[in-house]
Design a protein around this motif. Structure first.
Motif, short mmCIF file in Angstrom:
data_model
loop_
_atom_site.label_atom_id
_atom_site.label_comp_id
_atom_site.label_asym_id
_atom_site.label_seq_id
_atom_site.Cartn_x
_atom_site.Cartn_y
_atom_site.Cartn_z
N ASP A 122 0.82 -1.22 0.00
CA ASP A 122 0.00 0.00 0.00
C ASP A 122 0.85 1.27 0.00
N ILE A 123 2.16 1.10 -0.04
CA ILE A 123 3.06 2.27 -0.07
C ILE A 123 3.91 2.23 -1.34
N THR A 124 3.75 3.27 -2.15
CA THR A 124 4.47 3.38 -3.42
C THR A 124 5.61 4.39 -3.29
N VAL A 125 6.76 4.02 -3.81
CA VAL A 125 7.88 4.96 -3.85
C VAL A 125 7.83 5.74 -5.17
N ILE A 126 7.72 7.06 -5.05
CA ILE A 126 7.86 7.92 -6.22
C ILE A 126 9.33 8.33 -6.28
N ALA A 127 10.02 7.89 -7.31
CA ALA A 127 11.43 8.25 -7.47
C ALA A 127 11.49 9.67 -8.05
N VAL A 128 11.98 10.61 -7.25
CA VAL A 128 11.99 12.01 -7.66
C VAL A 128 13.27 12.28 -8.47
N SER A 129 13.09 12.43 -9.77
CA SER A 129 14.23 12.46 -10.69
C SER A 129 14.59 13.87 -11.16
N LYS A 130 14.03 14.88 -10.52
CA LYS A 130 14.36 16.26 -10.91
C LYS A 130 15.88 16.49 -10.86
N GLY A 167 0.72 6.62 7.69
CA GLY A 167 -0.32 6.41 6.69
C GLY A 167 0.00 6.81 5.26
N ALA A 168 1.25 7.17 4.97
CA ALA A 168 1.59 7.54 3.59
C ALA A 168 1.25 6.40 2.63
N THR A 169 0.62 6.74 1.51
CA THR A 169 0.45 5.76 0.43
C THR A 169 1.51 5.97 -0.64
N HIS A 170 2.09 7.19 -0.65
CA HIS A 170 3.17 7.52 -1.57
C HIS A 170 4.25 8.28 -0.81
N VAL A 171 5.50 7.87 -0.98
CA VAL A 171 6.61 8.67 -0.46
C VAL A 171 7.39 9.17 -1.67
N ARG A 172 7.90 10.40 -1.57
CA ARG A 172 8.59 11.03 -2.70
C ARG A 172 10.08 11.13 -2.37
N VAL A 173 10.87 10.26 -2.95
CA VAL A 173 12.28 10.17 -2.55
C VAL A 173 13.20 10.49 -3.73
N GLY A 174 14.04 11.51 -3.53
CA GLY A 174 15.00 11.89 -4.57
C GLY A 174 16.43 11.57 -4.16
N GLY A 210 8.67 11.18 -10.07
CA GLY A 210 8.17 12.52 -9.79
C GLY A 210 9.10 13.58 -10.35
N GLU A 211 8.50 14.62 -10.88
CA GLU A 211 9.26 15.77 -11.39
C GLU A 211 8.61 17.02 -10.84
N ASN A 212 9.40 18.08 -10.60
CA ASN A 212 8.75 19.27 -10.05
C ASN A 212 8.62 20.41 -11.05
#
Ligand SMILES: *Cc1c(COP(=O)(O)O)cnc(C)c1O
Length: 227
Positions: A33-41, A211-218, A60-62
């Motif tokens: 239930d937890i997805t890693v968003i790979a922040v590639s900015k 409770g995070a369902t998505h974490v944004r990790v760069g 993820g991109e900003n």
């Protein structure tokens, strides 16, 4: 926490995944239930490709412009990529953002909500949308104020016909993140929202327990960004 090794984003992601799984289990949650968003900015295709080859698909991109420069070629090779816009969105970029992204995490004001609604209708495309909440009420930070979040979510739904998926926050850098994550989860719960995008390199485990369902990790995946 050991430093991320810039040379090996795949190993870094695996380590993060293992920590998230442990945090989830500790909190009685399901790891899936937890997805890693790979922040590639600020990182190019050469850093991203190993992750794609290893099967990772959520990024993820900003900035709209930066994303449109590097992702089209990658999307051609990996059509099932899921791209999240995690940076502030100006209304004059909404058209491109709707065309290009799968998820916009930074819906934070009525004008943007209205224009996204119009653009999605025009393009026949439904994106997943998150409302960004400025939990720290920082002047320089984007996001709806916590005390205005309920009304804004209702306005998105009732006035603009947007199916809001969830909430996103970026806690103040100098504060403990847990109270901010807890506040975001509380606002989500009372509005019947399931998706919670919270937690970055320094605090994704805390976010997972709250409770995070998505974490944004760069940084922990790609190493330090060169600006
Ligand atoms: C850059 C960024 C991240 C990732 O931050 P790291 O500390 O490098 O993991 C997460 N969320 C947002 C909104 C960002 O802009």
């Amino acid at each position: 926490m050991p430093d991320a090794t810039p040379a090996d984003p795949v190993a870094n992601l695996a380590r993060i995944r293992a920590r998230l799984n442990a945090a989830a289990e500790e909190a009685g949650r399901k790891p899936e239930d937890i997805t890693v968003i790979a922040v590639s900015k600020n990182h190019g295709a050469e850093a991203i490709l190993p992750l794609l080859e290893a099967g990772h698909r959520v990024f993820g991109e900003n900035r709209v412009q930066e994303a449109m420069g590097k992702w089209p070629a990658l999307k051609e090779r990996y059509p099932d990529i899921e791209l999240h816009l995690i940076g502030p969105l100006q209304t004059n970029k909404a058209k491109e953002a709707v065309a290009f992204f799968d998820v916009i995490e930074t819906v934070d004001r009525p004008k943007l909500a209205r224009i996204l609604s119009e653009e999605m209708a025009r393009q026949g495309k439904t994106l997943r949308l998150l409302v960004q909440v400025n939990t720290g009420e920082e002047e320089q930070k984007a996001g709806a104020a916590p005390q205005e979040a309920d009304a804004f979510i209702a306005q998105c739904r009732d006035e603009y016909g947007l199916a809001i998926d969830g909430l996103m926050c970026i806690p103040p850098a100098e504060e403990a993140p847990a109270p901010h994550f807890a506040l975001l989860a509380k606002i989500a719960a009372r509005n019947g929202l399931k998706t919670l995008s919270m937690g970055m390199s320094g605090d994704y485990e805390i976010a997972a327990t709250l409770g995070a369902t998505h974490v944004r990790v760069g940084t922990e995946i790609f190493g330090a960004r060169a600006y």
